[in-house]
Design an enzyme around this catalytic site. Sequence first.
Site, PDB file in Angstrom:
ATOM      1  N   VAL A   1       0.688  -1.109  -0.154  1.00 16.97           N
ATOM      2  CA  VAL A   1       0.078   0.011  -0.063  1.00 16.97           C
ATOM      3  C   VAL A   1       0.740   1.146   0.024  1.00 16.97           C
ATOM      4  O   VAL A   1       2.071   1.207   0.438  1.00 16.97           O
ATOM      5  CB  VAL A   1      -1.028  -0.053   1.314  1.00 16.97           C
ATOM      6  CG1 VAL A   1      -1.969  -0.901   1.023  1.00 16.97           C
ATOM      7  CG2 VAL A   1      -0.279  -0.133   2.547  1.00 16.97           C
ATOM      8  N   SER A   2       0.422   2.115  -0.538  1.00 12.83           N
ATOM      9  CA  SER A   2       1.256   3.379  -0.803  1.00 12.83           C
ATOM     10  C   SER A   2       1.343   4.482   0.262  1.00 12.83           C
ATOM     11  O   SER A   2       2.178   5.072   0.288  1.00 12.83           O
ATOM     12  CB  SER A   2       0.926   4.199  -2.030  1.00 12.83           C
ATOM     13  OG  SER A   2       0.717   3.329  -3.175  1.00 12.83           O
ATOM     14  N   THR A   3       0.237   4.530   1.213  1.00 14.83           N
ATOM     15  CA  THR A   3       0.471   5.389   1.987  1.00 14.83           C
ATOM     16  C   THR A   3       0.165   4.738   3.592  1.00 14.83           C
ATOM     17  O   THR A   3      -0.410   3.827   3.835  1.00 14.83           O
ATOM     18  CB  THR A   3      -0.778   6.543   1.970  1.00 14.83           C
ATOM     19  OG1 THR A   3      -1.784   5.828   2.075  1.00 14.83           O
ATOM     20  CG2 THR A   3      -0.568   7.248   0.496  1.00 14.83           C
TER      21      THR A   3
ATOM     22  N   GLN B   1      -3.079   3.635   4.756  1.00 15.94           N
ATOM     23  CA  GLN B   1      -3.800   2.503   4.221  1.00 15.94           C
ATOM     24  C   GLN B   1      -3.638   1.412   4.867  1.00 15.94           C
ATOM     25  O   GLN B   1      -2.716   1.310   5.889  1.00 15.94           O
ATOM     26  CB  GLN B   1      -3.497   2.210   2.614  1.00 15.94           C
ATOM     27  CG  GLN B   1      -3.892   3.524   2.058  1.00 15.94           C
ATOM     28  CD  GLN B   1      -3.271   3.662   0.650  1.00 15.94           C
ATOM     29  OE1 GLN B   1      -2.533   2.706   0.027  1.00 15.94           O
ATOM     30  NE2 GLN B   1      -3.627   4.914  -0.098  1.00 15.94           N
TER      31      GLN B   1
ATOM     32  N   GLY C   1       2.916   2.033   3.050  1.00  9.59           N
ATOM     33  CA  GLY C   1       3.490   3.441   2.933  1.00  9.59           C
ATOM     34  C   GLY C   1       4.607   3.364   1.920  1.00  9.59           C
ATOM     35  O   GLY C   1       5.627   4.483   2.274  1.00  9.59           O
TER      36      GLY C   1
END
Length: 212
Positions: free
Chosen positions: A9-11, A14, A38
Amino acid sequence: MQTFLYARVSTTDQNIIHQQAQAEAAGYVFDEVIHDDGVSGVSTRLQDRKGGSLLLNKLRKGDTLVVRWVDRLGRNYEDVTETIRTLMGRGVVVRTIINGMTFDGSTTDPIQKAVRDALIGFMAATAQAQAEATKEAQKAGIKSALESKDAATKYRGRKPTFTEEQFKQAEEMLSMGRTPSAISKELHIPRATVYRIKDDPVKMAAVLQAWS
Protein backbone atom coordinates in the site's frame (compact mmCIF):
# COMPACT_ATOMS: atom_id res chain seq x y z
CA MET A 1 6.43 -25.65 -1.44
CA GLN A 2 4.81 -22.59 0.08
CA THR A 3 2.31 -19.96 -1.00
CA PHE A 4 3.05 -16.32 -0.25
CA LEU A 5 0.88 -13.22 -0.53
CA TYR A 6 2.73 -9.99 -1.18
CA ALA A 7 0.73 -6.82 -0.56
CA ARG A 8 1.79 -3.21 -0.91
CA VAL A 9 0.00 0.00 0.00
CA SER A 10 1.27 3.46 -0.90
CA THR A 11 0.43 5.53 2.16
CA THR A 12 0.73 4.94 5.88
CA ASP A 13 -2.99 5.45 6.50
CA GLN A 14 -3.90 2.51 4.26
CA ASN A 15 -3.65 -1.15 5.20
CA ILE A 16 -3.32 -4.54 3.57
CA ILE A 17 -6.57 -6.00 4.89
CA HIS A 18 -8.47 -5.51 1.64
CA GLN A 19 -5.77 -7.10 -0.51
CA GLN A 20 -5.61 -10.12 1.76
CA ALA A 21 -9.41 -10.40 1.85
CA GLN A 22 -9.51 -10.28 -1.97
CA ALA A 23 -6.98 -13.09 -2.19
CA GLU A 24 -8.75 -15.26 0.37
CA ALA A 25 -12.09 -14.68 -1.39
CA ALA A 26 -10.43 -15.98 -4.57
CA GLY A 27 -9.68 -19.23 -2.74
CA TYR A 28 -6.04 -18.78 -1.77
CA VAL A 29 -4.61 -20.10 1.48
CA PHE A 30 -1.25 -18.64 2.51
CA ASP A 31 1.69 -19.93 4.44
CA GLU A 32 2.87 -16.36 4.92
CA VAL A 33 1.75 -12.80 4.14
CA ILE A 34 4.49 -10.25 3.49
CA HIS A 35 3.73 -6.58 2.98
CA ASP A 36 5.10 -3.08 2.60
CA ASP A 37 3.15 -0.18 4.10
CA GLY A 38 3.47 3.40 2.92
CA VAL A 39 5.79 2.47 0.04
CA SER A 40 5.39 3.87 -3.47
CA GLY A 41 5.51 1.31 -6.26
CA VAL A 42 6.37 4.07 -8.74
CA SER A 43 9.68 5.06 -7.18
CA THR A 44 10.85 1.96 -5.29
CA ARG A 45 11.98 -1.37 -6.68
CA LEU A 46 10.72 -4.58 -5.07
CA GLN A 47 14.19 -5.54 -3.81
CA ASP A 48 14.67 -2.10 -2.24
CA ARG A 49 11.55 -2.39 -0.07
CA LYS A 50 11.82 -3.98 3.36
CA GLY A 51 9.02 -6.47 2.73
CA GLY A 52 10.01 -7.00 -0.89
CA SER A 53 13.58 -7.86 0.06
CA LEU A 54 12.32 -10.30 2.69
CA LEU A 55 10.00 -11.89 0.13
CA LEU A 56 12.77 -12.41 -2.42
CA ASN A 57 14.95 -14.04 0.24
CA LYS A 58 12.19 -16.45 1.23
CA LEU A 59 10.93 -17.56 -2.20
CA ARG A 60 12.18 -20.97 -3.31
CA LYS A 61 11.70 -23.22 -6.33
CA GLY A 62 8.15 -24.60 -6.36
CA ASP A 63 6.71 -21.74 -4.30
CA THR A 64 3.73 -19.67 -5.42
CA LEU A 65 3.59 -15.89 -5.13
CA VAL A 66 0.15 -14.23 -5.15
CA VAL A 67 -0.27 -10.49 -5.78
CA ARG A 68 -3.34 -8.36 -6.42
CA TRP A 69 -1.93 -7.27 -9.78
CA VAL A 70 1.46 -6.98 -11.50
CA ASP A 71 1.89 -3.35 -10.42
CA ARG A 72 2.63 -4.61 -6.89
CA LEU A 73 5.93 -6.02 -8.20
CA GLY A 74 7.65 -3.11 -9.88
CA ARG A 75 7.94 0.56 -10.81
CA ASN A 76 7.48 0.42 -14.58
CA TYR A 77 7.39 -1.83 -17.65
CA GLU A 78 11.04 -2.90 -17.48
CA ASP A 79 11.00 -3.42 -13.73
CA VAL A 80 7.80 -5.50 -13.69
CA THR A 81 8.77 -7.72 -16.62
CA GLU A 82 12.28 -8.29 -15.25
CA THR A 83 10.93 -9.17 -11.80
CA ILE A 84 8.39 -11.68 -13.12
CA ARG A 85 10.92 -13.33 -15.43
CA THR A 86 13.48 -13.51 -12.64
CA LEU A 87 10.95 -15.19 -10.36
CA MET A 88 9.93 -17.65 -13.08
CA GLY A 89 13.61 -18.41 -13.67
CA ARG A 90 13.88 -19.35 -10.00
CA GLY A 91 10.96 -21.76 -10.37
CA VAL A 92 8.42 -19.52 -8.65
CA VAL A 93 4.86 -19.40 -10.00
CA VAL A 94 3.34 -15.90 -9.97
CA ARG A 95 -0.45 -15.54 -9.77
CA THR A 96 -2.58 -12.39 -9.89
CA ILE A 97 -5.91 -11.98 -8.13
CA ILE A 98 -7.25 -9.52 -10.72
CA ASN A 99 -7.86 -11.40 -13.99
CA GLY A 100 -6.62 -14.66 -12.44
CA MET A 101 -3.38 -14.75 -14.45
CA THR A 102 -0.68 -17.40 -13.91
CA PHE A 103 2.96 -16.96 -14.94
CA ASP A 104 4.83 -20.25 -14.79
CA GLY A 105 8.42 -20.61 -15.97
CA SER A 106 8.10 -24.38 -16.36
CA THR A 107 6.14 -23.98 -19.59
CA THR A 108 8.09 -25.53 -22.48
CA ASP A 109 5.64 -25.30 -25.38
CA PRO A 110 6.83 -22.42 -27.61
CA ILE A 111 3.31 -21.15 -28.34
CA GLN A 112 2.38 -21.12 -24.65
CA LYS A 113 5.65 -19.35 -23.84
CA ALA A 114 4.98 -16.71 -26.49
CA VAL A 115 1.45 -16.08 -25.16
CA ARG A 116 2.72 -15.95 -21.58
CA ASP A 117 5.50 -13.50 -22.39
CA ALA A 118 3.15 -11.32 -24.44
CA LEU A 119 0.74 -11.17 -21.50
CA ILE A 120 3.53 -10.21 -19.12
CA GLY A 121 4.56 -7.38 -21.40
CA PHE A 122 1.02 -6.20 -22.00
CA MET A 123 0.06 -6.18 -18.33
CA ALA A 124 3.29 -4.45 -17.30
CA ALA A 125 2.88 -1.79 -19.97
CA THR A 126 -0.76 -1.27 -19.01
CA ALA A 127 0.20 -0.82 -15.35
CA GLN A 128 2.83 1.79 -16.20
CA ALA A 129 0.67 3.68 -18.68
CA GLN A 130 -2.26 3.78 -16.27
CA ALA A 131 -0.11 4.98 -13.38
CA GLU A 132 1.53 7.72 -15.44
CA ALA A 133 -1.68 8.96 -17.05
CA THR A 134 -3.58 8.97 -13.79
CA LYS A 135 -0.79 10.74 -11.93
CA GLU A 136 -0.45 13.52 -14.50
CA ALA A 137 -4.20 14.05 -14.95
CA GLN A 138 -4.80 14.15 -11.23
CA LYS A 139 -1.86 16.46 -10.62
CA ALA A 140 -3.17 18.98 -13.14
CA GLY A 141 -6.80 18.64 -12.11
CA ILE A 142 -6.16 18.88 -8.39
CA LYS A 143 -3.89 21.90 -8.81
CA SER A 144 -6.53 23.71 -10.84
CA ALA A 145 -9.30 22.77 -8.45
CA LEU A 146 -7.50 23.78 -5.29
CA GLU A 147 -6.29 27.07 -6.78
CA SER A 148 -9.76 28.23 -7.74
CA LYS A 149 -11.39 30.85 -5.50
CA ASP A 150 -14.28 28.63 -4.55
CA ALA A 151 -12.23 25.42 -4.17
CA ALA A 152 -13.08 25.06 -0.50
CA THR A 153 -16.81 24.92 -1.13
CA LYS A 154 -16.95 23.58 -4.68
CA TYR A 155 -14.56 20.67 -4.30
CA ARG A 156 -14.60 19.82 -0.64
CA GLY A 157 -18.32 19.13 -0.40
CA ARG A 158 -19.34 16.13 1.66
CA LYS A 159 -16.73 13.84 3.12
CA PRO A 160 -15.86 11.10 0.57
CA THR A 161 -17.43 7.69 1.02
CA PHE A 162 -14.22 6.04 -0.16
CA THR A 163 -10.54 5.98 0.78
CA GLU A 164 -7.53 6.70 -1.40
CA GLU A 165 -6.79 2.98 -1.61
CA GLN A 166 -10.37 2.22 -2.70
CA PHE A 167 -10.12 5.00 -5.29
CA LYS A 168 -6.95 3.50 -6.77
CA GLN A 169 -8.41 0.00 -6.72
CA ALA A 170 -11.61 1.18 -8.40
CA GLU A 171 -9.65 2.92 -11.17
CA GLU A 172 -7.54 -0.17 -11.71
CA MET A 173 -10.55 -2.48 -11.81
CA LEU A 174 -12.37 -0.16 -14.22
CA SER A 175 -9.37 -0.25 -16.54
CA MET A 176 -9.63 -4.04 -16.47
CA GLY A 177 -13.24 -3.90 -17.66
CA ARG A 178 -14.93 -4.68 -14.35
CA THR A 179 -18.46 -3.34 -14.00
CA PRO A 180 -19.32 -0.62 -11.46
CA SER A 181 -21.74 -3.01 -9.75
CA ALA A 182 -19.05 -5.66 -9.29
CA ILE A 183 -16.54 -3.06 -8.06
CA SER A 184 -19.07 -1.60 -5.64
CA LYS A 185 -19.72 -5.02 -4.14
CA GLU A 186 -16.05 -5.97 -3.89
CA LEU A 187 -14.78 -2.67 -2.48
CA HIS A 188 -17.85 -1.99 -0.29
CA ILE A 189 -18.45 1.50 -1.67
CA PRO A 190 -21.67 2.90 -3.23
CA ARG A 191 -22.20 2.08 -6.89
CA ALA A 192 -22.88 5.76 -7.57
CA THR A 193 -19.42 6.53 -6.23
CA VAL A 194 -17.86 4.06 -8.66
CA TYR A 195 -19.71 5.71 -11.54
CA ARG A 196 -18.40 9.12 -10.44
CA ILE A 197 -14.85 7.76 -10.32
CA LYS A 198 -15.36 6.33 -13.79
CA ASP A 199 -16.84 9.53 -15.25
CA ASP A 200 -14.63 12.13 -13.58
CA PRO A 201 -11.58 10.64 -11.79
CA VAL A 202 -9.81 14.00 -11.59
CA LYS A 203 -12.64 15.62 -9.67
CA MET A 204 -12.92 12.65 -7.32
CA ALA A 205 -9.17 12.80 -6.70
CA ALA A 206 -9.56 16.49 -5.90
CA VAL A 207 -12.26 15.65 -3.35
CA LEU A 208 -9.90 13.22 -1.63
CA GLN A 209 -7.12 15.81 -1.68
CA ALA A 210 -9.37 18.48 -0.19
CA TRP A 211 -10.28 16.20 2.71
CA SER A 212 -6.77 14.87 3.32
